[in-house]
Design a protein around this motif. Structure first.
Motif, mmCIF file in Angstrom:
data_model
loop_
_atom_site.group_PDB
_atom_site.id
_atom_site.type_symbol
_atom_site.label_atom_id
_atom_site.label_comp_id
_atom_site.label_asym_id
_atom_site.label_seq_id
_atom_site.Cartn_x
_atom_site.Cartn_y
_atom_site.Cartn_z
ATOM 1 N N LEU A 72 39.904 43.215 35.204
ATOM 2 C CA LEU A 72 40.816 44.344 35.025
ATOM 3 C C LEU A 72 40.265 45.320 33.992
ATOM 4 C CD1 LEU A 72 43.427 45.802 35.725
ATOM 5 C CD2 LEU A 72 44.600 44.388 34.016
ATOM 6 N N LEU A 120 38.593 43.961 42.317
ATOM 7 C CA LEU A 120 39.947 43.615 42.769
ATOM 8 C C LEU A 120 40.016 42.164 43.244
ATOM 9 C CD1 LEU A 120 40.955 46.808 44.777
ATOM 10 C CD2 LEU A 120 41.957 46.018 42.612
ATOM 11 N N ILE A 123 40.811 39.662 40.538
ATOM 12 C CA ILE A 123 42.084 39.785 39.823
ATOM 13 C C ILE A 123 43.168 39.073 40.636
ATOM 14 C CG2 ILE A 123 43.826 41.397 38.949
ATOM 15 C CD1 ILE A 123 41.539 43.490 38.722
ATOM 16 N N MET A 125 46.273 38.816 42.177
ATOM 17 C CA MET A 125 47.404 39.709 42.461
ATOM 18 C C MET A 125 48.287 39.185 43.575
ATOM 19 S SD MET A 125 45.675 43.478 42.289
ATOM 20 C CE MET A 125 44.426 43.132 43.519
ATOM 21 N N LEU A 130 42.902 43.821 50.174
ATOM 22 C CA LEU A 130 41.934 44.305 49.189
ATOM 23 C C LEU A 130 41.070 45.435 49.730
ATOM 24 C CD1 LEU A 130 40.819 40.969 47.510
ATOM 25 C CD2 LEU A 130 42.421 42.678 46.623
ATOM 26 N N VAL A 169 45.821 51.594 37.801
ATOM 27 C CA VAL A 169 45.176 50.283 37.972
ATOM 28 C C VAL A 169 46.006 49.174 37.324
ATOM 29 C CG1 VAL A 169 43.164 48.929 37.258
ATOM 30 C CG2 VAL A 169 42.845 51.166 38.297
ATOM 31 N N GLU A 170 46.515 49.420 36.129
ATOM 32 C CA GLU A 170 47.293 48.370 35.459
ATOM 33 C C GLU A 170 48.586 48.068 36.210
ATOM 34 O OE1 GLU A 170 47.566 49.838 31.439
ATOM 35 O OE2 GLU A 170 45.629 48.938 30.903
ATOM 36 N N CYS A 173 47.521 46.283 39.713
ATOM 37 C CA CYS A 173 46.917 44.961 39.541
ATOM 38 C C CYS A 173 47.784 44.000 38.725
ATOM 39 C CB CYS A 173 45.546 45.104 38.886
ATOM 40 S SG CYS A 173 44.374 46.007 39.910
#
Length: 176
Positions: A72, A120, A123, A125, A130, A169-170, A173
């Protein structure tokens, strides 16, 4: 030819033409036309040269942009560095567009989507497409979006785009 084009660009971008590059390089016009195709092709080649250096920093530079940081953090750093690169090169990017050709859908750097997709995938999620998410995040960085940046507001645009990227992004993700 690229060294000469870079020198001419630093002096006066408006004077950098196929004919003037051929003359100053001591080459025939045909050689320059075969290498670049159009004036926009000169600027694209200059942009590609900078792109290579950027990619080296991503692949082998220090963290968080390069290897060694959590995915991340790397994804945020990548977007921020990509925004900075595009803002710093916005004049080249604009000039690299050939007015006679439409802007290609999904115009992007050669590595953005694959790099974003790789990060990705690291991470956690939960279930997510993806491939599609990487296309969408890439579109937030590369291509025509950043061409609206004008010379007068480059600093403000860079900060705003970088903050927006980090926020996007934060949020996307965030673990489930």
């Amino acid at each position: 030819m690229l060294t000469t084009a870079r020198e001419m660009l630093a002096e006066d971008p408006e004077r950098l033409t196929m004919d003037s590059l051929a003359e100053r390089s001591g080459l025939g016009k045909g050689t320059v036309f075969r290498r670049f195709g159009t004036r926009a092709g000169i600027f694209q080649a200059l942009l590609d040269d900078g792109e290579h250096e950027f990619q080296q920093r991503v692949l082998a530079g220090p963290p968080p942009l390069g290897p060694g940081a959590p995915p991340l953090d790397r994804l945020v750093a990548y977007g921020r560095a990509r925004v900075r690169f595009l803002v710093e090169h916005h004049e080249l990017a604009r000039a690299a567009l050939d007015a006679r050709q439409p802007i290609p859908a999904g115009a992007e750097s050669p590595m953005s989507r694959s790099h974003i997709r790789m990060l990705l995938g690291l991470i956690p999620m939960g279930p997510v497409d993806l491939d599609m998410l990487s296309v969408q995040l890439t579109a937030a960085l590369d291509g025509p979006l950043l061409l609206w940046v004008s010379a007068a507001d480059v600093g403000a645009a860079e900060q705003s785009l970088a903050r927006g990227w980090q926020d996007l992004v934060e949020r996307v993700c965030r673990p489930l």
